[in-house]
Design a protein around this motif. Structure first.
Motif, PDB file in Angstrom:
ATOM      1  N   THR A 176       0.823  -1.209   0.000  1.00 17.43           N
ATOM      2  CA  THR A 176       0.000   0.000   0.000  1.00 17.43           C
ATOM      3  C   THR A 176       0.856   1.257   0.000  1.00 17.43           C
ATOM      4  N   VAL A 177       1.933   1.265   0.791  1.00 17.68           N
ATOM      5  CA  VAL A 177       2.776   2.456   0.909  1.00 17.68           C
ATOM      6  C   VAL A 177       3.377   2.870  -0.431  1.00 17.68           C
ATOM      7  N   HIS A 178       3.533   1.923  -1.353  1.00 24.56           N
ATOM      8  CA  HIS A 178       4.092   2.238  -2.664  1.00 24.56           C
ATOM      9  C   HIS A 178       3.024   2.669  -3.668  1.00 24.56           C
ATOM     10  N   ASN A 179       1.758   2.622  -3.264  1.00 24.75           N
ATOM     11  CA  ASN A 179       0.661   2.897  -4.191  1.00 24.75           C
ATOM     12  C   ASN A 179      -0.279   3.994  -3.703  1.00 24.75           C
ATOM     13  N   ILE A 180       0.155   4.752  -2.718  1.00 21.24           N
ATOM     14  CA  ILE A 180      -0.612   5.895  -2.204  1.00 21.24           C
ATOM     15  C   ILE A 180       0.198   7.164  -2.423  1.00 21.24           C
ATOM     16  N   LEU A 181      -0.425   8.185  -2.983  1.00 15.75           N
ATOM     17  CA  LEU A 181       0.241   9.472  -3.207  1.00 15.75           C
ATOM     18  C   LEU A 181      -0.070  10.484  -2.119  1.00 15.75           C
ATOM     19  N   LYS A 182      -1.299  10.460  -1.627  1.00  8.86           N
ATOM     20  CA  LYS A 182      -1.725  11.510  -0.693  1.00  8.86           C
ATOM     21  C   LYS A 182      -2.826  10.984   0.210  1.00  8.86           C
ATOM     22  N   LEU A 183      -2.847  11.466   1.447  1.00  2.00           N
ATOM     23  CA  LEU A 183      -3.904  11.137   2.396  1.00  2.00           C
ATOM     24  C   LEU A 183      -4.484  12.414   2.998  1.00  2.00           C
ATOM     25  N   ARG A 184      -5.780  12.411   3.165  1.00  2.00           N
ATOM     26  CA  ARG A 184      -6.466  13.437   3.952  1.00  2.00           C
ATOM     27  C   ARG A 184      -6.905  12.744   5.231  1.00  2.00           C
ATOM     28  N   VAL A 185      -6.452  13.247   6.369  1.00  2.00           N
ATOM     29  CA  VAL A 185      -6.699  12.551   7.635  1.00  2.00           C
ATOM     30  C   VAL A 185      -7.192  13.532   8.689  1.00  2.00           C
ATOM     31  N   ALA A 186      -7.834  12.967   9.706  1.00  2.00           N
ATOM     32  CA  ALA A 186      -8.256  13.753  10.864  1.00  2.00           C
ATOM     33  C   ALA A 186      -7.489  13.292  12.089  1.00  2.00           C
ATOM     34  N   LEU A 187      -6.956  14.224  12.851  1.00  2.00           N
ATOM     35  CA  LEU A 187      -6.288  13.905  14.105  1.00  2.00           C
ATOM     36  C   LEU A 187      -7.333  13.719  15.196  1.00  2.00           C
ATOM     37  N   VAL A 220      -7.047   9.310  11.558  1.00  2.00           N
ATOM     38  CA  VAL A 220      -8.155   8.602  10.911  1.00  2.00           C
ATOM     39  C   VAL A 220      -8.200   9.035   9.443  1.00  2.00           C
ATOM     40  N   VAL A 221      -8.172   8.083   8.537  1.00  2.00           N
ATOM     41  CA  VAL A 221      -8.166   8.382   7.110  1.00  2.00           C
ATOM     42  C   VAL A 221      -9.539   8.876   6.660  1.00  2.00           C
ATOM     43  N   LEU A 222      -9.554   9.992   5.922  1.00  3.79           N
ATOM     44  CA  LEU A 222     -10.782  10.551   5.363  1.00  3.79           C
ATOM     45  C   LEU A 222     -10.843  10.364   3.851  1.00  3.79           C
ATOM     46  N   GLU A 223      -9.694  10.491   3.204  1.00  6.75           N
ATOM     47  CA  GLU A 223      -9.597  10.292   1.755  1.00  6.75           C
ATOM     48  C   GLU A 223      -8.194   9.778   1.438  1.00  6.75           C
ATOM     49  N   ALA A 224      -8.097   9.011   0.350  1.00  9.99           N
ATOM     50  CA  ALA A 224      -6.792   8.549  -0.115  1.00  9.99           C
ATOM     51  C   ALA A 224      -6.698   8.755  -1.621  1.00  9.99           C
ATOM     52  N   THR A 225      -5.569   9.291  -2.061  1.00  5.53           N
ATOM     53  CA  THR A 225      -5.277   9.381  -3.491  1.00  5.53           C
ATOM     54  C   THR A 225      -4.369   8.218  -3.834  1.00  5.53           C
ATOM     55  N   VAL A 226      -4.894   7.268  -4.618  1.00  7.35           N
ATOM     56  CA  VAL A 226      -4.154   6.053  -4.912  1.00  7.35           C
ATOM     57  C   VAL A 226      -3.636   6.063  -6.342  1.00  7.35           C
ATOM     58  N   LYS A 227      -2.532   5.380  -6.562  1.00  4.62           N
ATOM     59  CA  LYS A 227      -2.004   5.210  -7.909  1.00  4.62           C
ATOM     60  C   LYS A 227      -2.779   4.107  -8.635  1.00  4.62           C
ATOM     61  N   LEU A 228      -2.997   4.307  -9.910  1.00  4.30           N
ATOM     62  CA  LEU A 228      -3.583   3.268 -10.753  1.00  4.30           C
ATOM     63  C   LEU A 228      -2.526   2.780 -11.741  1.00  4.30           C
ATOM     64  N   THR A 229      -2.544   1.490 -12.003  1.00  2.00           N
ATOM     65  CA  THR A 229      -1.532   0.859 -12.843  1.00  2.00           C
ATOM     66  C   THR A 229      -2.173   0.365 -14.138  1.00  2.00           C
ATOM     67  N   PRO A 230      -1.519   0.553 -15.288  1.00  2.00           N
ATOM     68  CA  PRO A 230      -2.076   0.015 -16.539  1.00  2.00           C
ATOM     69  C   PRO A 230      -2.183  -1.513 -16.488  1.00  2.00           C
TER      70      PRO A 230
END
Length: 492
Positions: A176-187, A220-230
């Motif tokens: 997962t760590v190699h396929n996530i670009l950005k996280l929106r989280v709440a403390l 706490v994760v609110l949104e995740a920007t994930v990489k997509l692979t061909p």
């Protein structure tokens, strides 16, 4: 198996909280159906996929949007009540097990794919989106989300982020760590922050890597920007049968040593293939002591060359039979067997523990033989399925919780496997997390100074220790208790 969690998961005492006032405040934040407090409604949330530990929460909240998530966190923070974030509850280490007197924050209703960008090859998703749903949504664009844990039909992205999940294709495509670009989280205090970037790198400390795999202890994760692979043009699987476990284990190291990085490289021993074949009918060799599944993907020319190279290595390593998938249907059938290993074993035993140690590939044969010896010592059956390419073991220890002493023997057997992993230079977890299950073995893996650094990091994000307390990082007191009461180490 139904062993209650008698002791607190945390050393902290949360008994002074005004629970009635908190419940009243939560009722004002959430719709009526989004707040559960009756014992009958709370029962399904008393554990995750690790059913060995159970604890009823004080309440369960099911917010429907980010505003409600933030409000729930703020309320719990004001009242000093612990919060455990939960997705689909498929975790296998007790990471989503409630804390006594705490609140479960379920993110299951935040299940929208917000947008897909085919040019940037990214998707922005909420934490309750199922892993497989991303690939299904991206398929018409010729894209997919690469991490594919066996529970991908049910597990959610928020949980994948918490545990840094992998899957059968993580050798080539990463965790997962190699396929996530950005996280929106709440403390814990409700502060919303974004870490990472839409670009390949972000300025400042790498907080994205800190949060991924932190088991819900920091945010706490609110949104995740994930990489997509061909999607590759073609994929094929070589299934290799071995009469000897040592040769099978050595073959894994030989493939990597030859400079080949398969899309997937999985291994199952004879007990595992027997259970799976009766369940899925994948066409496995039931006479083999072990089988390897090695996949190649890419262009037809690349796949043909890589399959030929892997066959040569496997033959040299002593494989007694090689089969190459002749169609996409057959390839999927080979993988269906591997991905169904856990439920297949569940059909032949009342209970099982799934361990999650990771070891250097060169020690695979030695560790598998030692696991067999431990199975005889403890009088329990054990089926081995694992991500052989990266040395991530998943021994399935079979037992019956209704037989006196078997729970304890299974637990100690599992602890021995994890400590054996450390002894050969590995770790106590690869993708399932530490949670409650492996807290004791953290005392074996890390020094007091290292554990103190982990606690300092936790305090920087969550000074009151309210997010998932008592999980993953043991206190000095708990390490002292483990050294006094934990399993004797006899792993050499």
């Amino acid at each position: 198996m139904n062993t209650p969690l008698h002791s607190r998961a945390s050393d902290q005492d949360f008994s002074a909280c005004d629970r009635a006032a908190l419940l009243h405040e939560l009722a004002g934040i959430l719709p009526g159906t989004a707040l559960l407090a009756d014992p009958e409604d709370l029962k399904p949330y008393e554990c995750d996929g690790l059913t060995a530990y159970r604890q009823m929460p004080f309440a369960v909240t099911l917010p429907e949007n980010e505003t409600q998530v933030v409000a729930v966190l703020k309320a719990c923070h004001r009242h000093g009540v612990p919060v455990v974030a939960r997705g689909a509850g498929t975790g296998l280490s007790g990471g989503a097990t409630p804390v006594d007197g705490g609140v479960i924050l379920s993110l299951a209703r935040l299940k929208h794919i917000l947008r897909i960008d085919p040019l940037a090859r990214t998707a922005v998703v909420q934490p309750g989106v199922r892993n497989l749903a991303i690939s299904e949504a991206a398929a018409p664009l010729g894209l997919y989300y690469a991490p594919d844990p066996s529970s991908q039909i049910a597990c959610t992205i928020g949980g994948n982020v918490a545990e840094n999940s992998g899957g059968v294709h993580c050798l080539k495509y990463g965790l997962t760590v190699h396929n996530i670009l950005k996280l929106r989280v709440a403390l814990i205090d409700g502060t919303v922050v974004e870490v990472g970037s839409d670009a390949l790198d972000a300025p400042g400390y790498d907080l994205l890597a800190v949060l991924i795999g932190s088991e819900g202890m920091l945010a706490v994760v609110l949104e995740a920007t994930v990489k997509l692979t061909p999607k590759p043009q073609i994929a094929k699987v070589v299934m290799a049968s071995f009469d000897d476990m040592t040769r099978a284990g050595n073959a894994v190291a030989d493939i990597i040593a030859a400079g080949i990085i398969p899309a997937g490289l999985e291994m199952m021993d004879k007990p595992a293939t027997a259970a799976v074949e009766d369940f899925v009918h994948a066409g496995y060799d039931l006479e083999a002591e072990a089988i390897l599944l090695a996949e190649s993907d890419g262009t037809p020319e690349e796949v043909e060359e890589e399959i030929a190279a892997m066959k040569a290595v496997l033959e040299q390593a002593g494989a007694r039979e090689l089969r190459v998938s002749q169609s996409e249907a057959e390839r999927l059938k080979f993988w269906a067997g591997r991905k169904a290993a856990f439920p297949a074993v569940g059909r032949i035993t009342p209970d099982y523990l799934c361990m999650d140690g990771t070891i250097p590939r060169k020690h695979l044969a030695h560790v598998l033989i030692r696991i067999g010896e431990l199975a005889q010592q403890y009088g329990l059956r054990c089926a081995n399925v694992f991500h052989a390419g990266d040395g991530n073991l998943h021994p399935l220890i079979m037992f019956d919780a209704n037989v006196p002493g078997e729970v304890e023997r299974a637990t100690e057997f599992g602890a021995r496997i994890l400590e054996l992993s450390v002894d050969v230079g590995g770790t106590i977890t690869g993708e399932h997390g530490v949670g409650i299950e492996k807290v004791g073995q953290m005392c074996v893996q890390f020094s007091p100074e290292e554990l103190a650094a982990f606690h300092a990091l936790k305090a920087a994000f969550d000074p009151q220790g309210l997010l998932n307390p008592g999980k993953a990082v043991p206190t000095p007191r708990r390490c002292s208790e483990y050294r006094l009461t934990g399993s004797a180490r006899e792993t050499k």
